[in-house]
Scaffold this active site. Structure first.
Site, PDB file in Angstrom:
ATOM      1  N   ASP A 110       0.223  56.435  52.549  1.00 45.11           N
ATOM      2  CA  ASP A 110       0.441  56.509  53.979  1.00 45.11           C
ATOM      3  C   ASP A 110       0.954  55.210  54.613  1.00 45.11           C
ATOM      4  O   ASP A 110       0.999  55.072  55.823  1.00 45.11           O
ATOM      5  CB  ASP A 110      -0.850  56.936  54.708  1.00 45.11           C
ATOM      6  N   HIS A 144       6.203  35.074  35.022  1.00 48.52           N
ATOM      7  CA  HIS A 144       6.307  35.926  36.211  1.00 48.52           C
ATOM      8  C   HIS A 144       5.051  35.825  37.074  1.00 48.52           C
ATOM      9  O   HIS A 144       4.577  36.819  37.623  1.00 48.52           O
ATOM     10  CB  HIS A 144       6.584  37.386  35.812  1.00 48.52           C
ATOM     11  N   ASP A 173      10.193  29.393  42.550  1.00 49.30           N
ATOM     12  CA  ASP A 173      11.358  30.225  42.240  1.00 49.30           C
ATOM     13  C   ASP A 173      11.465  31.231  43.380  1.00 49.30           C
ATOM     14  O   ASP A 173      10.659  32.149  43.486  1.00 49.30           O
ATOM     15  CB  ASP A 173      11.139  30.937  40.898  1.00 49.30           C
ATOM     16  N   HIS A 192      12.872  32.225  27.499  1.00 47.82           N
ATOM     17  CA  HIS A 192      13.758  33.131  28.244  1.00 47.82           C
ATOM     18  C   HIS A 192      15.224  32.728  28.108  1.00 47.82           C
ATOM     19  O   HIS A 192      15.546  31.721  27.494  1.00 47.82           O
ATOM     20  CB  HIS A 192      13.337  33.197  29.725  1.00 47.82           C
ATOM     21  N   HIS A 226      21.687  34.786  34.353  1.00 44.46           N
ATOM     22  CA  HIS A 226      22.025  36.199  34.526  1.00 44.46           C
ATOM     23  C   HIS A 226      22.995  36.330  35.693  1.00 44.46           C
ATOM     24  O   HIS A 226      23.041  35.469  36.569  1.00 44.46           O
ATOM     25  CB  HIS A 226      20.755  37.017  34.784  1.00 44.46           C
ATOM     26  N   HIS A 271      18.973  40.381  39.374  1.00 41.71           N
ATOM     27  CA  HIS A 271      19.526  40.524  38.020  1.00 41.71           C
ATOM     28  C   HIS A 271      20.648  41.545  38.184  1.00 41.71           C
ATOM     29  O   HIS A 271      20.437  42.747  38.083  1.00 41.71           O
ATOM     30  CB  HIS A 271      18.470  41.006  37.026  1.00 41.71           C
ATOM     31  N   TYR A 323       7.947  25.233  28.982  1.00 45.70           N
ATOM     32  CA  TYR A 323       6.598  25.624  29.419  1.00 45.70           C
ATOM     33  C   TYR A 323       5.608  25.372  28.286  1.00 45.70           C
ATOM     34  O   TYR A 323       5.783  25.894  27.185  1.00 45.70           O
ATOM     35  CB  TYR A 323       6.580  27.114  29.784  1.00 45.70           C
ATOM     36  N   ARG A 363      11.169  24.572  35.479  1.00 51.40           N
ATOM     37  CA  ARG A 363      12.441  25.313  35.429  1.00 51.40           C
ATOM     38  C   ARG A 363      13.309  24.781  36.558  1.00 51.40           C
ATOM     39  O   ARG A 363      12.792  24.451  37.633  1.00 51.40           O
ATOM     40  CB  ARG A 363      12.212  26.818  35.576  1.00 51.40           C
ATOM     41  N   GLU A 420      16.890  25.918  38.509  1.00 49.50           N
ATOM     42  CA  GLU A 420      17.795  27.068  38.577  1.00 49.50           C
ATOM     43  C   GLU A 420      18.757  26.927  39.747  1.00 49.50           C
ATOM     44  O   GLU A 420      18.340  26.791  40.899  1.00 49.50           O
ATOM     45  CB  GLU A 420      16.966  28.354  38.734  1.00 49.50           C
TER      46      GLU A 420
HETATM   47  N1  GLY Z   1      13.750  34.950  39.989  1.00 48.20           N
HETATM   48  C1  GLY Z   1      14.038  35.746  38.883  1.00 48.20           C
HETATM   49  C2  GLY Z   1      14.816  35.021  37.880  1.00 48.20           C
HETATM   50  O1  GLY Z   1      14.911  33.813  37.938  1.00 48.20           O
HETATM   51  O2  GLY Z   1      15.407  35.581  37.017  1.00 48.20           O
HETATM   52 MN    MN Z   2      17.103  33.817  37.833  1.00 44.63          MN
HETATM   53 MN    MN Z   3      14.665  32.678  39.677  1.00 41.12          MN
END
Ligand code: GLY
Ligand code: MN
Ligand code: MN
Length: 438
Positions: A33, A236, A253, A343, A347, A354, A381, A399, A401
């Site tokens: 709901d 994650h 992130d 990883h 991407h 993604h 990590y 990380r 990015e």
């Molecule tokens: N935030 C998701 C990734 O870095 O792929």
């Molecule tokens: Mn990413």
């Molecule tokens: Mn990311």
């Protein structure tokens, strides 16, 4: 509307005579709901601009009507409870499609619309209820022809076809992506200024979202990861509710979504504002790998080479930092690096974080081309309980990015305004955030 029409014209060249059928997601956003915010399917948006829930878009280049949209019908009561609807008439006019019907009449039209097409481009499993309707409509169409001995038309994956288009960003997309990147970068800088020992990860989330929305973003691009200390070693991590401790690193992130396009930025920095010597060594290992990858970002480089380069650099660093005693070559060749760098390096990025688009062409890695957009995000990590790693690095996760657009002769880093050099980060963290006063 011109932009959406131009995209349909381009797609028409690829699928003339066939039909692409794009469905909305089922109403998963209504949970016990509670209505969760709705977001249009990326490809329906990409080809039509239509934003309301419960829609089907059918594109049949070479047939008439060519573009057909099924939308929620006008309904006074539903609109009073759930929000306004354009209805078929207004939607047809506004989105300039050839035909627009209420979605309640889908079954009356579907079989007929699919009857003359050579092939159907469709994505199964997104909306299982519609999967059945589509197959039934194709079967009904086959039967309606009488005894021909012919089967239903072949069904191909719509995602692969539309992915081929969405991979190359057009001028309008690049402008919107740059805005998503700029707003997200500002939010990261604000978060760096805001963080000090004692703040909670959830407060940092609030700072990010505050800046996103204040600068006009529609929503978060994905659930942010705000991970302090060894939470950063959980790839994650999404609890985002722990206190930031003085001698820990903080990994963020996060990216906003602006007019359907998302940014995807990660930075890692010390809660105290100053890297310890061990943190700096560990951090620079990742930074150097990231810079080495960026150096080869240009047309012609194979996508897989980006990962090859970060694997090579990080394997050397894993050896140099003493995380694994074997030689750098052994760490690389026997894939021992995967223990600390599990990883990929990046991407495709765009309407989805993604994003769609094939990474292989004829079984080989795809070369980068102008107007492709992707992330470069190496990381290291070390779990807290890793008794084989030097003690000083246990519980560290880093990380870095950035969001990279390939140009005619190189690349543009759309997220470069978030500092990533140690000195630059430390300098920025000296500045006070106005948000600490709340
Ligand atoms: N935030 C998701 C990734 O870095 O792929
Ligand atoms: Mn990413
Ligand atoms: Mn990311």
């Amino acid at each position: 509307m011109e932009v959406f029409q131009r995209r349909r014209e381009k797609l028409a060249h690829f699928i003339k005579g066939s039909a692409m059928v794009l469905t909305h997601y089922p109403k998963a956003w209504r949970n016990h709901d509670v209505d969760h915010p709705f977001r249009q399917d990326s490809s329906i948006y990409y080809l039509s601009g239509y934003e309301e829930a419960e829609s089907i878009f059918i594109f049949r280049p070479g047939h008439s009507p060519e573009s057909v949209l099924f939308v929620q019908p006008k309904d006074e009561v539903a609109e009073m409870w759930e929000g306004r609807r354009l209805g078929p008439e207004k939607a047809k006019e506004l989105y300039q499609v050839d035909a627009c019907y209420p979605i309640t009449e889908l079954e009356d039209h579907l079989s007929e619309l699919l009857l003359p097409v050579d092939k159907v481009y469709y994505e199964f499993h997104k909306n299982p209820e519609f999967d059945k309707l589509l197959l039934q409509a194709l079967e009904d169409g086959r039967r309606s022809r009488g005894r021909t001995g012919l089967g239903i038309p072949p069904i191909l994956d719509a995602k692969e076809m539309i992915g081929e288009m969405r991979l190359y960003k057009d001028a309008e997309e690049i402008e919107v992506m740059a805005t998503a990147a700029r707003i997200s970068a500002e939010a990261h800088r604000e978060a760096m200024k805001f963080v000090s020992p004692g703040v909670n990860e959830r407060q940092v989330c609030a700072v990010l979202e505050f800046v996103f929305k204040m600068r006009g973003a529609d929503r978060i691009g994905y659930n942010p990861i705000v991970a302090t200390g060894d939470n950063a070693t959980v790839l994650h991590y999404n609890s985002n509710n722990q206190e930031c401790k003085e001698f820990d690193l903080l990994l963020i992130d996060s990216g906003c979504e602006y007019r359907y396009y998302t940014a995807d930025i990660t930075r890692t920095f010390p809660v105290s504002g100053t890297f310890t010597s061990a943190q700096k060594d560990f951090y620079d290992a990742v930074l150097n790998a990231q810079k080495a990858v960026l150096e080869v970002c240009k047309p012609g480089t194979l996508f897989k080479d980006l990962h090859e380069i970060s694997k090579k650099h990080l394997s050397q660093s894993i050896h140099d930092l003493g995380l694994i005693k074997e030689s750098a070559d052994t760490i690389l060749n026997e894939e021992l690096y995967k223990k600390y760098f599990p990883h990929g390096t990046g991407h495709w990025l765009g309407l989805d974080v993604h994003d769609v688009g094939a990474y292989l062409v004829d079984g080989e890695s795809r070369p980068l081309e102008e107007n492709m957009y992707f992330t470069v995000e190496p990381g290291l990590y070390v779990p807290q309980d890793d008794s084989t790693a030097p003690e000083q690095f246990r519980g560290m996760g880093v990380r870095i990015e950035d969001n990279i657009l390939i140009t005619s002769d190189g690349y543009k880093n759309l997220t470069e305004t978030v500092p990533k050099e140690v000195k630059e980060i430390e300098d920025l963290m000296q500045q006070e955030s106005l948000l600490t006063k709340i």
